[in-house]
Write a protein that holds these residues in place. Structure first.
Motif, PDB file in Angstrom:
ATOM      1  N   THR A  65       3.763  -6.186  -4.479  1.00 20.79           N
ATOM      2  CA  THR A  65       5.076  -5.656  -4.133  1.00 20.79           C
ATOM      3  C   THR A  65       5.685  -6.582  -3.090  1.00 20.79           C
ATOM      4  O   THR A  65       4.964  -7.188  -2.289  1.00 20.79           O
ATOM      5  N   GLN A  66       7.006  -6.727  -3.122  1.00 21.38           N
ATOM      6  CA  GLN A  66       7.693  -7.656  -2.210  1.00 21.38           C
ATOM      7  C   GLN A  66       8.857  -6.945  -1.517  1.00 21.38           C
ATOM      8  O   GLN A  66       9.579  -6.171  -2.138  1.00 21.38           O
ATOM      9  N   ASN A  67       9.026  -7.226  -0.243  1.00 22.02           N
ATOM     10  CA  ASN A  67      10.180  -6.777   0.531  1.00 22.02           C
ATOM     11  C   ASN A  67      10.782  -7.992   1.224  1.00 22.02           C
ATOM     12  O   ASN A  67      10.046  -8.819   1.761  1.00 22.02           O
ATOM     13  N   SER A  68      12.117  -8.096   1.210  1.00 24.97           N
ATOM     14  CA  SER A  68      12.805  -9.198   1.887  1.00 24.97           C
ATOM     15  C   SER A  68      13.584  -8.663   3.073  1.00 24.97           C
ATOM     16  O   SER A  68      14.176  -7.583   3.000  1.00 24.97           O
ATOM     17  N   PHE A  69      13.605  -9.439   4.132  1.00 22.48           N
ATOM     18  CA  PHE A  69      14.345  -9.089   5.339  1.00 22.48           C
ATOM     19  C   PHE A  69      15.225 -10.271   5.716  1.00 22.48           C
ATOM     20  O   PHE A  69      14.766 -11.406   5.732  1.00 22.48           O
ATOM     21  N   SER A  70      16.490  -9.983   6.023  1.00 17.28           N
ATOM     22  CA  SER A  70      17.455 -11.024   6.332  1.00 17.28           C
ATOM     23  C   SER A  70      18.031 -10.780   7.722  1.00 17.28           C
ATOM     24  O   SER A  70      18.382  -9.646   8.064  1.00 17.28           O
ATOM     25  N   PHE A  71      18.116 -11.835   8.503  1.00 14.59           N
ATOM     26  CA  PHE A  71      18.640 -11.754   9.863  1.00 14.59           C
ATOM     27  C   PHE A  71      19.757 -12.776  10.031  1.00 14.59           C
ATOM     28  O   PHE A  71      19.598 -13.933   9.662  1.00 14.59           O
ATOM     29  N   ALA A  94      -5.447   6.990  -4.966  1.00 12.55           N
ATOM     30  CA  ALA A  94      -6.409   6.348  -4.079  1.00 12.55           C
ATOM     31  C   ALA A  94      -7.664   5.977  -4.850  1.00 12.55           C
ATOM     32  O   ALA A  94      -8.189   6.778  -5.623  1.00 12.55           O
ATOM     33  N   TYR A  95      -8.106   4.775  -4.662  1.00  9.63           N
ATOM     34  CA  TYR A  95      -9.363   4.283  -5.212  1.00  9.63           C
ATOM     35  C   TYR A  95     -10.146   3.716  -4.038  1.00  9.63           C
ATOM     36  O   TYR A  95      -9.635   2.889  -3.283  1.00  9.63           O
ATOM     37  N   ASP A  96     -11.391   4.171  -3.871  1.00 11.48           N
ATOM     38  CA  ASP A  96     -12.192   3.761  -2.710  1.00 11.48           C
ATOM     39  C   ASP A  96     -12.352   2.251  -2.590  1.00 11.48           C
ATOM     40  O   ASP A  96     -12.417   1.724  -1.496  1.00 11.48           O
ATOM     41  N   GLY A  97     -12.397   1.546  -3.706  1.00 11.05           N
ATOM     42  CA  GLY A  97     -12.601   0.100  -3.665  1.00 11.05           C
ATOM     43  C   GLY A  97     -11.328  -0.701  -3.520  1.00 11.05           C
ATOM     44  O   GLY A  97     -11.370  -1.929  -3.542  1.00 11.05           O
ATOM     45  N   ALA A  98     -10.183  -0.027  -3.367  1.00  9.62           N
ATOM     46  CA  ALA A  98      -8.903  -0.744  -3.264  1.00  9.62           C
ATOM     47  C   ALA A  98      -8.819  -1.494  -1.941  1.00  9.62           C
ATOM     48  O   ALA A  98      -9.126  -0.951  -0.883  1.00  9.62           O
ATOM     49  N   ARG A  99      -8.405  -2.761  -2.033  1.00  7.88           N
ATOM     50  CA  ARG A  99      -8.175  -3.572  -0.840  1.00  7.88           C
ATOM     51  C   ARG A  99      -6.802  -4.212  -0.972  1.00  7.88           C
ATOM     52  O   ARG A  99      -6.382  -4.604  -2.057  1.00  7.88           O
ATOM     53  N   TYR A 100      -6.122  -4.344   0.139  1.00  6.85           N
ATOM     54  CA  TYR A 100      -4.768  -4.888   0.149  1.00  6.85           C
ATOM     55  C   TYR A 100      -4.704  -6.074   1.103  1.00  6.85           C
ATOM     56  O   TYR A 100      -5.324  -6.067   2.162  1.00  6.85           O
ATOM     57  N   THR A 101      -3.920  -7.080   0.707  1.00 10.20           N
ATOM     58  CA  THR A 101      -3.680  -8.217   1.582  1.00 10.20           C
ATOM     59  C   THR A 101      -2.178  -8.337   1.805  1.00 10.20           C
ATOM     60  O   THR A 101      -1.372  -7.847   1.016  1.00 10.20           O
ATOM     61  N   ILE A 102      -1.824  -8.995   2.899  1.00  9.04           N
ATOM     62  CA  ILE A 102      -0.421  -9.211   3.248  1.00  9.04           C
ATOM     63  C   ILE A 102      -0.209 -10.696   3.488  1.00  9.04           C
ATOM     64  O   ILE A 102      -1.091 -11.380   4.011  1.00  9.04           O
ATOM     65  N   ARG A 103       0.944 -11.186   3.086  1.00  9.30           N
ATOM     66  CA  ARG A 103       1.340 -12.564   3.364  1.00  9.30           C
ATOM     67  C   ARG A 103       2.857 -12.598   3.414  1.00  9.30           C
ATOM     68  O   ARG A 103       3.525 -11.658   2.999  1.00  9.30           O
ATOM     69  N   TYR A 104       3.397 -13.688   3.942  1.00  7.20           N
ATOM     70  CA  TYR A 104       4.854 -13.816   3.968  1.00  7.20           C
ATOM     71  C   TYR A 104       5.260 -15.244   3.689  1.00  7.20           C
ATOM     72  O   TYR A 104       4.472 -16.184   3.812  1.00  7.20           O
ATOM     73  N   VAL A 138       8.046 -10.541   2.468  1.00  4.08           N
ATOM     74  CA  VAL A 138       6.713 -10.019   2.761  1.00  4.08           C
ATOM     75  C   VAL A 138       6.108  -9.517   1.450  1.00  4.08           C
ATOM     76  O   VAL A 138       6.740  -8.759   0.717  1.00  4.08           O
ATOM     77  N   TYR A 139       4.883  -9.958   1.161  1.00  3.92           N
ATOM     78  CA  TYR A 139       4.186  -9.583  -0.070  1.00  3.92           C
ATOM     79  C   TYR A 139       2.924  -8.802   0.274  1.00  3.92           C
ATOM     80  O   TYR A 139       2.154  -9.219   1.135  1.00  3.92           O
ATOM     81  N   ILE A 140       2.723  -7.698  -0.422  1.00  2.62           N
ATOM     82  CA  ILE A 140       1.475  -6.943  -0.338  1.00  2.62           C
ATOM     83  C   ILE A 140       0.844  -7.022  -1.720  1.00  2.62           C
ATOM     84  O   ILE A 140       1.509  -6.781  -2.728  1.00  2.62           O
TER      85      ILE A 140
END
Length: 147
Positions: free
Chosen positions: A128-134, A62-72, A118-120
């Motif tokens: 990091t990337q996760n893929s989902f298939s339907f 953990a780093y206090d200044g860490a920020r994360y974004t999400i996109r797809y 989905v990318y974080i």
């Protein structure tokens, strides 16, 4: 006298090197590895149906200044992705991720096979990337009735 003068010069140079090599600032690690864990996600869906994706952002430190974004991004099919707070994501737009445990809701808008990636990303540039298939249920039913 020359020997003493040479020794003093050498001693001063050594002390100077030691003093400049020391740094009072702490070396703070800011970039920690992370990944996105999800509960199992349904793989069959029909147009208009919504699939829930339960997510946990797992960080190695953990780093206090860490920020994360999400996109797809959606390479196959058509659909909508929403955050559990109701935010409707637009493909490839970044959104600030404000919590580590969250849910995504994918709603099918087509009768074809659908894939979402989905990318974080953190503010240090790590991704990091996760893929989902339907699969469309009607498409699978038609294939099994033809057999």
């Amino acid at each position: 006298m020359k020997k003493i003068k040479g020794f003093l010069m050498l001693a001063l140079a050594a002390v100077g090197a030691l003093l400049t090599a020391c740094d009072d600032e702490l070396d703070v690690k800011q970039a920690y590895a992370f990944h996105l864990e999800t509960m199992p996600v349904q793989t069959r869906i029909v147009r208009g149906e919504t699939a829930e994706i339960r997510c946990t952002l797992v960080r190695e430190g953990a780093y206090d200044g860490a920020r994360y974004t999400i996109r797809y991004f959606q390479p196959d099919g058509k659909g909508e992705l929403r955050m559990d707070d109701g935010t409707l994501f637009l493909p490839n737009d970044r959104y600030l991720l404000t919590k580590e445990v969250f849910r995504l809701y994918y709603t099918s808008r087509s009768d074809d096979r659908q894939v979402i990636d989905v990318y974080i990303e953190d503010n240090m540039g790590q991704i990091t990337q996760n893929s989902f298939s339907f699969q469309n249920e009607r498409e699978e039913e038609e294939q099994s009735s033809e057999s």
